[in-house]
Design a protein around this motif. Structure first.
Motif, PDB file in Angstrom:
ATOM      1  N   ALA A   1       0.836  -1.209   0.000  1.00  0.00           N
ATOM      2  CA  ALA A   1       0.000   0.000   0.000  1.00  0.00           C
ATOM      3  C   ALA A   1       0.867   1.253   0.000  1.00  0.00           C
ATOM      4  O   ALA A   1       0.529   2.262  -0.632  1.00  0.00           O
ATOM      5  CB  ALA A   1      -0.920  -0.011   1.211  1.00  0.00           C
ATOM      6  N   LEU A   2       2.012   1.196   0.694  1.00  0.00           N
ATOM      7  CA  LEU A   2       2.928   2.324   0.707  1.00  0.00           C
ATOM      8  C   LEU A   2       3.463   2.594  -0.696  1.00  0.00           C
ATOM      9  O   LEU A   2       3.543   3.745  -1.139  1.00  0.00           O
ATOM     10  CB  LEU A   2       4.086   2.040   1.671  1.00  0.00           C
ATOM     11  CG  LEU A   2       5.219   3.073   1.685  1.00  0.00           C
ATOM     12  CD1 LEU A   2       4.705   4.424   2.165  1.00  0.00           C
ATOM     13  CD2 LEU A   2       6.377   2.588   2.562  1.00  0.00           C
ATOM     14  N   ARG A   3       3.822   1.522  -1.401  1.00  0.00           N
ATOM     15  CA  ARG A   3       4.320   1.690  -2.772  1.00  0.00           C
ATOM     16  C   ARG A   3       3.261   2.360  -3.656  1.00  0.00           C
ATOM     17  O   ARG A   3       3.554   3.287  -4.410  1.00  0.00           O
ATOM     18  CB  ARG A   3       4.703   0.329  -3.356  1.00  0.00           C
ATOM     19  CG  ARG A   3       5.031   0.330  -4.856  1.00  0.00           C
ATOM     20  CD  ARG A   3       6.282   1.150  -5.144  1.00  0.00           C
ATOM     21  NE  ARG A   3       6.551   1.286  -6.552  1.00  0.00           N
ATOM     22  CZ  ARG A   3       7.720   1.025  -7.116  1.00  0.00           C
ATOM     23  NH1 ARG A   3       8.735   0.595  -6.383  1.00  0.00           N
ATOM     24  NH2 ARG A   3       7.910   1.209  -8.396  1.00  0.00           N
ATOM     25  N   ASN A   4       2.037   1.901  -3.564  1.00  0.00           N
ATOM     26  CA  ASN A   4       0.963   2.473  -4.376  1.00  0.00           C
ATOM     27  C   ASN A   4       0.746   3.946  -4.061  1.00  0.00           C
ATOM     28  O   ASN A   4       0.555   4.765  -4.956  1.00  0.00           O
ATOM     29  CB  ASN A   4      -0.334   1.685  -4.161  1.00  0.00           C
ATOM     30  CG  ASN A   4      -0.323   0.352  -4.888  1.00  0.00           C
ATOM     31  OD1 ASN A   4       0.659  -0.004  -5.534  1.00  0.00           O
ATOM     32  ND2 ASN A   4      -1.409  -0.386  -4.771  1.00  0.00           N
ATOM     33  N   SER A   5       0.778   4.294  -2.777  1.00  0.00           N
ATOM     34  CA  SER A   5       0.567   5.689  -2.404  1.00  0.00           C
ATOM     35  C   SER A   5       1.719   6.562  -2.895  1.00  0.00           C
ATOM     36  O   SER A   5       1.514   7.705  -3.310  1.00  0.00           O
ATOM     37  CB  SER A   5       0.407   5.826  -0.888  1.00  0.00           C
ATOM     38  OG  SER A   5       1.593   5.445  -0.212  1.00  0.00           O
TER      39      SER A   5
END
Length: 473
Positions: free
Chosen positions: A135-139
């Motif tokens: 999720a961090l990568r996507n954000s």
């Protein structure tokens, strides 16, 4: 028997890479993570994992800290962590090791790891860690994309300060087509002479569409040089060419989720048209210097001053691209074919420029209004707007005169077939008047096609527009 730690069957992320020298660890991780990712790629050799990064960037990478037999200091893991971040500075890496320690974890984070987990792991702990990391990568990606999109769309759309005005039957037909086409995602082709307000129609179509809350990105294809076409529309990555000092998002990707307005699409060279067609058909672009496609979701509105018979000439415009663009076709009438709209337009422009320049409101006598309405306005609404601005600035009396609008000369008429015009000769050697006469001749010769006239005059389109504005053409 269903495992207690199984996650929701709805896949949340695209890809995960697991790098570990133990095949049992790789199998266990793949089985555990297969419901969280569309693809779980496993590698025993870090070099193979690096090669996979060139094919598709993963949401998260699980990287073993030690690969050599008996190694416990995580040196190898730190080395490959650095190599991964060199390939992809925004990579999200979770280090895994059987020899966990607080100092190793702190060092891994200092070197760029996102998180750290020890073996043997808890399934619940690993799933939570990996889900958070992905999720961090996507954000991060969304934030970068939004910053790039903001840079691309920071300039307002041309003509955005002017509303689409007119009450004539010809404009009523245009409004009707806008009302019916706007709520759909159908591509729209807007036809019309220069200065008729094609960009205003595009803005109105976007405003009334389901994409109105997203961006409207405009690109003038007549002003994009051939060598920068792909970079402008598709973007580029750092180092793709000499001046590519950083990644740049293209106009198509900047318009993702919104509307892309392709102005002067008829001026796109024939050999570049297949590239635009491919991007629109496949709904994806490949930035210059990259090898991975980027998906796009755009609604395309195109505009051209080319006549329908010119568009139908396959030696000038690809017919498959034309079919892709003109699901709905809107033809804007020239101002001379809707003269009843001229008083409304004059009132609007005079009021707007009087306010802008702090000038008093002046009367428009009936004879002046009649002269404006009788004038052919070869530059259409754009020329009328410029004439109104000049009149507001230069008028001295309480009422406007014909001279304030520079209509003292005979009303120009557009020839049915453009014929070669002689260069200005004779006794009048005034440079300003000579320049205006040359501009008029070039514009008439090419049927008021700005690109062709500018090419013959040896000017850029922007330079020609400035000179037209200067002389009220």
């Amino acid at each position: 028997m269903e495992k207690e730690w199984a996650v929701d069957r709805v896949t949340s992320f695209k890809k995960c890479i697991v790098v570990d020298d133990d095949p049992d660890i790789l199998l266990s991780a793949r089985l555990l993570l297969r419901d969280l990712f569309q693809d779980v790629a496993t590698f025993q050799e870090p070099q193979e994992a690096l090669a996979a990064l060139d094919q598709a960037l993963p949401d998260v990478i699980l990287l073993d800290a030690n690969f050599g037999r008996g190694a416990t200091n995580a040196a190898e893991g730190f080395h490959w962590l650095a190599e991964i971040l060199k390939r992809d500075p925004r990579a999200v890496v979770v280090m895994i090791t059987a020899h966990a320690g607080i100092q190793t974890a702190v060092e891994a984070m200092k070197r760029g790891a996102t998180d750290f987990i020890s073996k043997p792991w808890s399934n619940e702990r690993l799933l939570a860690t990996v889900r958070t990391a992905a999720a961090l990568r996507n954000s991060r990606e969304e934030a970068v994309t939004e910053r790039k999109r903001a840079a691309v769309v920071s300039a307002p759309v041309a003509g955005g300060e002017t509303p689409l005005l007119g009450r004539s039957p010809a404009m009523a037909r245009v409004y009707s087509l806008i009302e019916r086409a706007a709520p759909t995602d159908a591509n729209v082709l807007i036809l019309g002479e220069n200065g008729t307000g094609k960009e205003l129609v595009a803005r109105e179509l976007h405003r009334k569409s389901r994409r109105a809350d997203n961006v409207l990105v405009s690109v003038d294809l007549g002003a994009v040089t051939e060598n920068l076409f792909e970079s402008e529309l598709f973007g580029h990555v750092k180092g793709a060419f000499t001046d590519a000092r950083g990644d740049r998002i293209g106009r198509l990707q900047a318009a993702d989720g919104g509307t892309l307005f392709l102005d002067e699409v008829g001026n796109l060279p024939l050999h570049l048209q297949p590239k635009l067609l491919t991007a629109l058909e496949q709904r994806q672009v490949i930035p210059v210097g990259a090898n991975r496609p980027v998906s796009i979701d755009v609604r395309v509105i195109a505009a051209t001053n080319m006549a329908p018979d010119q568009l139908s000439d396959e030696h000038r415009f690809r017919q498959d691209l034309l079919f892709r663009l003109n699901t709905v076709e809107i033809e804007l009438p020239p101002l001379r074919e809707r003269r009843e709209d001229i008083p409304l337009l004059v009132d609007h422009f005079v009021a707007a420029y009087s306010k802008k320049y702090g000038k008093p409101q002046r009367r428009l006598p009936p004879d002046v209004a009649a002269a404006l309405q009788a004038y052919d306005w070869p530059g259409n609404v754009r020329a009328l707007r410029h004439a109104a601005e000049r009149a507001v600035i230069l008028a001295n009396d309480e009422a406007f005169s014909v001279e304030d609008f520079s209509l003292s000369r005979a009303i120009p008429s557009r020839p049915a077939a453009a014929a070669p015009q002689p260069a200005p000769i004779g006794g009048d050697l005034n440079l300003e008047r000579a320049e205006k006469q040359i501009l008029e001749q070039a514009l008439k010769k090419h049927g008021y096609n700005i690109s062709l006239a500018a090419q013959e005059l040896g000017l850029t389109r922007a330079s020609l527009y400035r000179r037209m504005d200067k002389h009220g053409l």
